[in-house]
Design an enzyme around this catalytic site. Structure first.
Site, PDB file in Angstrom:
ATOM      1  N   ASP A 153       0.898  -1.063  -0.039  1.00  0.00           N
ATOM      2  CA  ASP A 153      -0.019   0.011   0.076  1.00  0.00           C
ATOM      3  C   ASP A 153       0.884   1.329  -0.048  1.00  0.00           C
ATOM      4  OD1 ASP A 153      -2.089   1.836   0.299  1.00  0.00           O
ATOM      5  OD2 ASP A 153      -2.613   1.030   2.437  1.00  0.00           O
ATOM      6  N   CYS A 207     -19.255 -13.049  -7.926  1.00  0.00           N
ATOM      7  CA  CYS A 207     -20.255 -12.109  -7.391  1.00  0.00           C
ATOM      8  C   CYS A 207     -21.491 -12.799  -7.813  1.00  0.00           C
ATOM      9  CB  CYS A 207     -20.108 -10.703  -7.410  1.00  0.00           C
ATOM     10  SG  CYS A 207     -18.873 -10.073  -6.501  1.00  0.00           S
ATOM     11  N   CYS A 233     -17.699   7.392   0.863  1.00  0.00           N
ATOM     12  CA  CYS A 233     -17.640   6.378   1.489  1.00  0.00           C
ATOM     13  C   CYS A 233     -17.088   6.531   3.301  1.00  0.00           C
ATOM     14  CB  CYS A 233     -16.106   5.448   0.916  1.00  0.00           C
ATOM     15  SG  CYS A 233     -15.520   4.248   1.885  1.00  0.00           S
ATOM     16  N   CYS A 260     -14.706   1.769   7.833  1.00  0.00           N
ATOM     17  CA  CYS A 260     -16.086   0.837   7.867  1.00  0.00           C
ATOM     18  C   CYS A 260     -15.912  -0.395   7.304  1.00  0.00           C
ATOM     19  CB  CYS A 260     -17.113   1.810   7.219  1.00  0.00           C
ATOM     20  SG  CYS A 260     -18.722   1.216   6.640  1.00  0.00           S
TER      21      CYS A 260
HETATM   22  C1  B12 Z   1      -6.953   4.828  -2.072  1.00  0.00           C
HETATM   23  C2  B12 Z   1      -7.581   3.499  -1.235  1.00  0.00           C
HETATM   24  C3  B12 Z   1      -8.781   3.549  -0.574  1.00  0.00           C
HETATM   25  C4  B12 Z   1      -9.837   4.629  -0.725  1.00  0.00           C
HETATM   26  C5  B12 Z   1     -10.648   4.245  -2.075  1.00  0.00           C
HETATM   27  C6  B12 Z   1     -11.074   3.000  -1.904  1.00  0.00           C
HETATM   28  C7  B12 Z   1     -11.470   2.301  -3.489  1.00  0.00           C
HETATM   29  N1  B12 Z   1     -12.234   1.390  -3.685  1.00  0.00           N
HETATM   30  O1  B12 Z   1     -11.046   2.976  -4.494  1.00  0.00           O
HETATM   31  C8  B12 Z   1     -10.702   4.500   0.399  1.00  0.00           C
HETATM   32  C9  B12 Z   1     -10.004   5.589   1.560  1.00  0.00           C
HETATM   33  C10 B12 Z   1     -11.984   4.730   0.186  1.00  0.00           C
HETATM   34  C11 B12 Z   1     -10.430   3.178   0.793  1.00  0.00           C
HETATM   35  C12 B12 Z   1     -10.938   2.404   1.743  1.00  0.00           C
HETATM   36  C13 B12 Z   1     -10.801   0.918   2.129  1.00  0.00           C
HETATM   37  N2  B12 Z   1      -9.520   0.224   1.890  1.00  0.00           N
HETATM   38 CO1  B12 Z   1      -8.279   0.921   0.755  1.00  0.00          CO
HETATM   39  N3  B12 Z   1      -6.865   1.417  -0.610  1.00  0.00           N
HETATM   40  C14 B12 Z   1      -6.739   2.346  -1.581  1.00  0.00           C
HETATM   41  C15 B12 Z   1      -5.466   2.179  -2.137  1.00  0.00           C
HETATM   42  C16 B12 Z   1      -4.273   3.161  -1.429  1.00  0.00           C
HETATM   43  C17 B12 Z   1      -5.776   2.441  -3.624  1.00  0.00           C
HETATM   44  C18 B12 Z   1      -6.839   1.993  -4.342  1.00  0.00           C
HETATM   45  C19 B12 Z   1      -7.150   2.498  -5.645  1.00  0.00           C
HETATM   46  O2  B12 Z   1      -6.329   2.436  -6.498  1.00  0.00           O
HETATM   47  N4  B12 Z   1      -8.370   2.880  -5.657  1.00  0.00           N
HETATM   48  C20 B12 Z   1      -8.787   3.316  -7.131  1.00  0.00           C
HETATM   49  C21 B12 Z   1      -9.790   2.372  -7.731  1.00  0.00           C
HETATM   50  C22 B12 Z   1     -10.148   2.738  -9.176  1.00  0.00           C
HETATM   51  O3  B12 Z   1      -9.046   1.103  -7.768  1.00  0.00           O
HETATM   52  P1  B12 Z   1      -9.442  -0.016  -7.053  1.00  0.00           P
HETATM   53  O4  B12 Z   1     -10.067  -0.109  -5.778  1.00  0.00           O
HETATM   54  O5  B12 Z   1      -8.171  -1.177  -7.279  1.00  0.00           O
HETATM   55  O6  B12 Z   1     -10.393  -0.813  -8.347  1.00  0.00           O
HETATM   56  C23 B12 Z   1     -10.217  -1.726  -9.277  1.00  0.00           C
HETATM   57  C24 B12 Z   1     -11.468  -2.389  -9.621  1.00  0.00           C
HETATM   58  O7  B12 Z   1     -12.562  -1.856  -8.926  1.00  0.00           O
HETATM   59  C25 B12 Z   1     -11.330  -2.318 -11.052  1.00  0.00           C
HETATM   60  N5  B12 Z   1     -12.537  -1.574 -11.780  1.00  0.00           N
HETATM   61  C26 B12 Z   1     -13.092  -0.417 -11.680  1.00  0.00           C
HETATM   62  N6  B12 Z   1     -13.964  -0.087 -12.097  1.00  0.00           N
HETATM   63  C27 B12 Z   1     -14.441  -1.019 -12.790  1.00  0.00           C
HETATM   64  C28 B12 Z   1     -15.435  -1.490 -13.921  1.00  0.00           C
HETATM   65  C29 B12 Z   1     -15.470  -2.308 -14.373  1.00  0.00           C
HETATM   66  C30 B12 Z   1     -16.649  -2.923 -15.199  1.00  0.00           C
HETATM   67  C31 B12 Z   1     -14.551  -3.648 -13.928  1.00  0.00           C
HETATM   68  C32 B12 Z   1     -14.636  -5.063 -14.619  1.00  0.00           C
HETATM   69  C33 B12 Z   1     -13.514  -3.149 -12.848  1.00  0.00           C
HETATM   70  C34 B12 Z   1     -13.487  -2.221 -12.590  1.00  0.00           C
HETATM   71  O8  B12 Z   1     -10.501  -1.664 -11.665  1.00  0.00           O
HETATM   72  C35 B12 Z   1      -9.961  -0.849 -10.720  1.00  0.00           C
HETATM   73  C36 B12 Z   1      -8.638  -0.387 -10.835  1.00  0.00           C
HETATM   74  O9  B12 Z   1      -8.265   0.494 -12.109  1.00  0.00           O
HETATM   75  C37 B12 Z   1      -5.360   0.632  -1.908  1.00  0.00           C
HETATM   76  C38 B12 Z   1      -3.808   0.339  -2.037  1.00  0.00           C
HETATM   77  C39 B12 Z   1      -3.016   0.235  -3.450  1.00  0.00           C
HETATM   78  N7  B12 Z   1      -2.038   0.797  -3.858  1.00  0.00           N
HETATM   79  O10 B12 Z   1      -3.787  -0.384  -4.215  1.00  0.00           O
HETATM   80  C40 B12 Z   1      -5.799   0.277  -0.436  1.00  0.00           C
HETATM   81  C41 B12 Z   1      -6.714  -1.067  -0.454  1.00  0.00           C
HETATM   82  C42 B12 Z   1      -7.388  -1.288  -1.649  1.00  0.00           C
HETATM   83  N8  B12 Z   1      -7.508  -0.550   0.926  1.00  0.00           N
HETATM   84  C43 B12 Z   1      -7.478  -1.803   1.487  1.00  0.00           C
HETATM   85  C44 B12 Z   1      -8.553  -1.882   2.465  1.00  0.00           C
HETATM   86  C45 B12 Z   1      -8.456  -2.891   3.684  1.00  0.00           C
HETATM   87  C46 B12 Z   1      -9.437  -0.721   2.783  1.00  0.00           C
HETATM   88  C47 B12 Z   1     -10.843  -0.743   3.385  1.00  0.00           C
HETATM   89  C48 B12 Z   1     -11.308  -2.383   3.667  1.00  0.00           C
HETATM   90  C49 B12 Z   1     -10.490  -0.376   4.980  1.00  0.00           C
HETATM   91  C50 B12 Z   1     -11.716   0.122   5.808  1.00  0.00           C
HETATM   92  N9  B12 Z   1     -12.168  -1.091   6.471  1.00  0.00           N
HETATM   93  O11 B12 Z   1     -11.838   1.086   6.319  1.00  0.00           O
HETATM   94  C51 B12 Z   1     -11.833   0.049   2.802  1.00  0.00           C
HETATM   95  C52 B12 Z   1     -12.552  -0.658   1.817  1.00  0.00           C
HETATM   96  C53 B12 Z   1     -13.426   0.044   1.114  1.00  0.00           C
HETATM   97  C54 B12 Z   1     -13.890  -0.278  -0.295  1.00  0.00           C
HETATM   98  N10 B12 Z   1     -14.929  -0.816  -0.495  1.00  0.00           N
HETATM   99  O12 B12 Z   1     -12.952  -0.295  -1.429  1.00  0.00           O
HETATM  100  C55 B12 Z   1      -6.915  -2.977   0.874  1.00  0.00           C
HETATM  101  C56 B12 Z   1      -7.828  -3.827   0.282  1.00  0.00           C
HETATM  102  C57 B12 Z   1      -7.736  -5.508   0.258  1.00  0.00           C
HETATM  103  C58 B12 Z   1      -8.785  -6.135  -0.320  1.00  0.00           C
HETATM  104  N11 B12 Z   1      -9.065  -7.304   0.079  1.00  0.00           N
HETATM  105  O13 B12 Z   1      -9.006  -5.818  -1.564  1.00  0.00           O
HETATM  106  C59 B12 Z   1      -5.927  -2.255  -0.104  1.00  0.00           C
HETATM  107  C60 B12 Z   1      -5.374  -3.083  -1.152  1.00  0.00           C
HETATM  108  C61 B12 Z   1      -4.703  -1.732   0.883  1.00  0.00           C
HETATM  109  C62 B12 Z   1      -3.666  -3.214   1.100  1.00  0.00           C
HETATM  110  N12 B12 Z   1      -2.543  -3.209   0.677  1.00  0.00           N
HETATM  111  O14 B12 Z   1      -4.101  -4.085   1.640  1.00  0.00           O
HETATM  112  N13 B12 Z   1      -9.161   2.612   0.344  1.00  0.00           N
HETATM  113  S1  SF4 Z   2     -21.771  -8.681  -1.270  1.00  0.00           S
HETATM  114 FE1  SF4 Z   2     -20.695  -7.682  -3.016  1.00  0.00          FE
HETATM  115  S2  SF4 Z   2     -18.732  -8.536  -3.080  1.00  0.00           S
HETATM  116 FE2  SF4 Z   2     -19.923  -9.685  -1.766  1.00  0.00          FE
HETATM  117  S3  SF4 Z   2     -20.502 -11.276  -3.317  1.00  0.00           S
HETATM  118 FE3  SF4 Z   2     -22.216  -9.991  -3.151  1.00  0.00          FE
HETATM  119  S4  SF4 Z   2     -21.925  -8.416  -4.927  1.00  0.00           S
HETATM  120 FE4  SF4 Z   2     -19.799  -9.861  -4.737  1.00  0.00          FE
END
Ligand code: B12
Ligand code: SF4
Length: 345
Positions: A153, A207, A233, A260
């Protein structure tokens, strides 16, 4: 969640020449397991299709005020912009699910809710040490120079995308990586590596037609499957957001004082998720089942002491106090509504 770069530097034994020797992927995974990682898989350092969603997400304003994501967008588009010699990404996962009920199982509005990931020691530190040990072992096993940069991270890496392609788990509609055996209570970390290793098959989406997480989110932060608006969020609002929380969202925060877990707690894949007995993730006594008034009554020095070595440092005492005050107001409002319902005039 995100923090600054870990340790003195994430990379080791620099060499921009791809190594000719072959390293045993099975042995790396066995070593990872021995070092305390529950999952380990290998993804290609390639142009993966999901990486492109990141810029779209930023353009919609869904990163809120997390300016570091915007600043690093170009590097986040491909790990080869971080480590040009990269051929593979070794992704690890660690189960942090301590044995305590979910927030959705708690009916008491006066109980402080803290996200599970933050109960114990700071995962950045714990996973970084284990990854450093894995890299050191790889160098000992493979005497030819190669490049290996470890992040938890802490780097400009879209960890979930690489985790999916390493077979660790699929990206659920709540945006979390879900492993079919362990659920989604997983920390992720990775080693970007110049070695050519055996690549794992990507995890596939399980899912199905479920939408429980989307429906359960109190602030409707999951705008569509896999697309989360950070501005709404509760995790973002209570951890990353500085200053006052928008008043329209305050009631929906309930008794959440740090992060959360609702969108993961309602997920069927976490219904019987195995528990971790790793001492690093067990709840610190200050947070374990704590009430809002007890938390509110703690001195700054007491709170600062409990935040040491914990991921909860991120909000500092001031941020935690802001959240506790909102939660206390919410709890009082909920209690008043319940009293009125029990005793209508
Ligand atoms: C910024 C960030 C946050 C932000 C934004 C979260 C988000 N969902 O984007 C906030 C502060 C809200 C957050 C919250 C949490 N986070 Co955080 N966070 C990060 C961080 C630093 C970057 C994530 C990121 O790039 N977000 C931008 C979005 C676009 O990227 P993404 O979430 O990876 O989404 C991908 C998919 O959703 C997909 N996607 C997007 N749109 C679409 C559409 C289609 C059609 C498809 C197929 C795919 C797709 O592509 C995206 C990538 O481009 C990562 C660490 C890292 N360097 O990756 C940790 C990380 C994601 N977080 C983590 C954790 C633990 C949490 C929390 C659980 C903490 C908590 N309990 O409060 C929550 C979970 C909330 C949630 N539902 O995401 C863990 C997740 C582990 C896991 N099992 O997934 C990470 C990986 C840190 C780690 N090293 O462990 N987080
Ligand atoms: S609760 Fe959300 S993440 Fe979990 S299986 Fe259902 S749609 Fe997928």
């Amino acid at each position: 969640m995100a923090q600054g770069p870990m340790g003195p530097g994430p990379c080791s034994a620099l060499s921009h020449e791809p190594s000719a020797m072959v390293m045993d992927s099975v042995a790396i995974k066995a070593k990872a397991r021995e070092l305390g990682f529950d999952l380990c898989g290998i993804a290609p350092a390639a142009d993966l299709p999901e990486l492109k969603f990141f810029n779209e997400w930023l353009a919609r304003g869904y990163a809120g005020a997390m300016a570091y994501l915007q600043r690093s967008a170009e590097r986040r588009a491909d790990v080869r912009r971080v480590v040009p010699s990269a051929q593979t990404v070794i992704v690890v996962g660690v189960n942090y699910n301590a044995d305590r009920p979910y927030s959705t199982e708690c009916a008491d509005p006066h109980r402080a809710q803290i996200a599970r990931y933050a109960w114990g020691d700071d995962y950045h530190d714990v996973l970084a040490k284990r990854l450093d040990a894995l890299v050191a072992w790889m160098h000992a096993e493979h005497p030819e120079p190669f490049e290996a940069c470890a992040y938890v991270d802490t780097g400009p890496v879209q960890e979930r995308v690489y985790a999916q392609h390493a077979g660790i788990g699929w990206i659920g509609k709540n945006t979390c990586v879900i492993n079919p055996q362990l659920g989604s209570w997983l920390f992720l970390g990775e080693i970007i590596c110049s070695l050519s290793l055996d690549i794992d098959a990507p995890a596939f989406d399980q899912c199905g037609t479920c939408t429980l997480c989307i429906e359960a989110c109190p602030t409707q932060a999951i705008r569509e499957p896999r697309v989360l608006d950070s501005n709404r969020c509760i995790s973002y609002l209570t951890i990353e957001h500085r200053g006052d929380i928008p008043s329209a969202l305050e009631p929906a925060i309930g008794s959440h004082v740090y992060g959360c877990d609702i969108c993961q707690e309602v997920c069927p894949w976490n219904a019987t998720a195995p528990k971790s007995d790793d001492p690093a993730w067990q709840p610190r006594p200050t947070w374990d089942g704590v009430g809002l008034s007890a938390l509110d009554g703690k001195s700054d020095a007491e709170l600062a002491g409990a935040l040491k070595g914990s991921s909860m440092r991120r909000t500092k005492v001031q941020g935690l106090r802001r959240n506790v005050r909102i939660a206390v107001d919410n709890a009082e409002a909920t209690a008043a509504i319940r009293r009125r319902r029990a005793d209508p005039v």
